[in-house]
Design an enzyme around this catalytic site. Structure first.
Site, PDB file in Angstrom:
ATOM      1  N   VAL A 285      57.264  45.360  40.897  1.00 63.33           N
ATOM      2  CA  VAL A 285      58.466  44.863  40.279  1.00 63.33           C
ATOM      3  C   VAL A 285      58.357  43.667  39.212  1.00 63.33           C
ATOM      4  CG1 VAL A 285      59.867  45.382  42.085  1.00 63.33           C
ATOM      5  CG2 VAL A 285      59.090  43.329  41.982  1.00 63.33           C
ATOM      6  N   SER A 286      59.065  43.590  38.374  1.00 64.77           N
ATOM      7  CA  SER A 286      59.175  42.574  37.343  1.00 64.77           C
ATOM      8  C   SER A 286      59.099  41.053  37.460  1.00 64.77           C
ATOM      9  CB  SER A 286      59.836  43.033  35.885  1.00 64.77           C
ATOM     10  OG  SER A 286      59.260  44.178  35.534  1.00 64.77           O
ATOM     11  N   THR A 287      60.223  40.707  38.463  1.00 66.12           N
ATOM     12  CA  THR A 287      60.683  39.465  38.769  1.00 66.12           C
ATOM     13  C   THR A 287      60.662  39.127  40.256  1.00 66.12           C
ATOM     14  OG1 THR A 287      62.810  39.997  38.602  1.00 66.12           O
ATOM     15  CG2 THR A 287      61.973  39.467  36.567  1.00 66.12           C
TER      16      THR A 287
END
Length: 202
Positions: free
Chosen positions: A8-10
């Site tokens: 996931v990005s964050t």
């Protein structure tokens, strides 16, 4: 071995969903990380690549978890192929290099990407050529100004040697010669004259 990769990005996003589908698909080992896919250096992806052995299959929930562009994906697929490792996306059944149809699709993707690179290169070359025709110069700046080059051309046309002219302009004769040949719009007959004068006065 089926090896999963989840991303996931964050930090405020969760990996639970990806983890669940990867385990349900039979992954015995899952590498997880929270980092932007735009970053080329991802610690867990690097660990996964170092761990891979011949016959392993990398499994992702979706391809965008592994790569953020077609080029990135193809580069990873190339790495996998060199180590006899497969790739399988659960959300995109066509992206399965362990099947003949999956290999064919990714081969087509690679061909399209190569075609796009060739088009970009062709457009870039055409743009540079058009810019040169308009007088735009590329590379290092000229050591002589346009006025100095014009003066050099005039002195040479009046009979001075390239070496003498270069001394007057306080530059090396080779610098003057290159400048004379690089002047945009110099008529061919004048350029030929400069070439002859230079050759006979070296």
């Amino acid at each position: 071995m089926l090896i999963g990769y989840a991303r996931v990005s964050t930090d405020d996003q969760h990996l639970d969903g990806q983890r669940s589908v990867l385990r349900a698909a039979g992954c015995q080992l899952i590498y997880e990380e929270k980092i932007s896919g735009a970053k080329r250096k991802r610690p867990e992806l690097t660990r996964l690549l170092e761990h891979l052995r011949e016959g392993d299959i990398v499994v992702v929930s979706r391809l965008d978890r592994l790569a953020r562009s077609t080029q990135d994906l193809l580069e990873l697929v190339d790495i996998f192929q060199h180590t006899s490792v497969g790739l399988r996306s659960l959300a995109e059944p066509w992206a399965d290099t362990t099947s003949p149809s999956g290999k064919m699709v990714l081969t087509i993707f690679a061909g399209i990407a190569e075609f796009e690179r060739a088009l970009i290169s062709e457009r870039t070359s055409a743009g540079r050529h058009a810019a040169k025709m308009k007088g735009v110069r590329f590379g290092r700046p000229m050591k002589l100004s346009v006025e100095q080059v014009a003066l050099g051309r005039r002195l040479i046309s009046e009979g001075r040697s390239v070496r003498d002219t270069a001394r007057i302009l306080n530059c090396h004769h080779a610098t003057l010669y290159r400048a004379l040949n690089n002047v945009v719009g110099l008529p061919d007959e004048e350029l030929d004259t400069v070439q002859i004068v230079f050759d006979t006065n070296r």
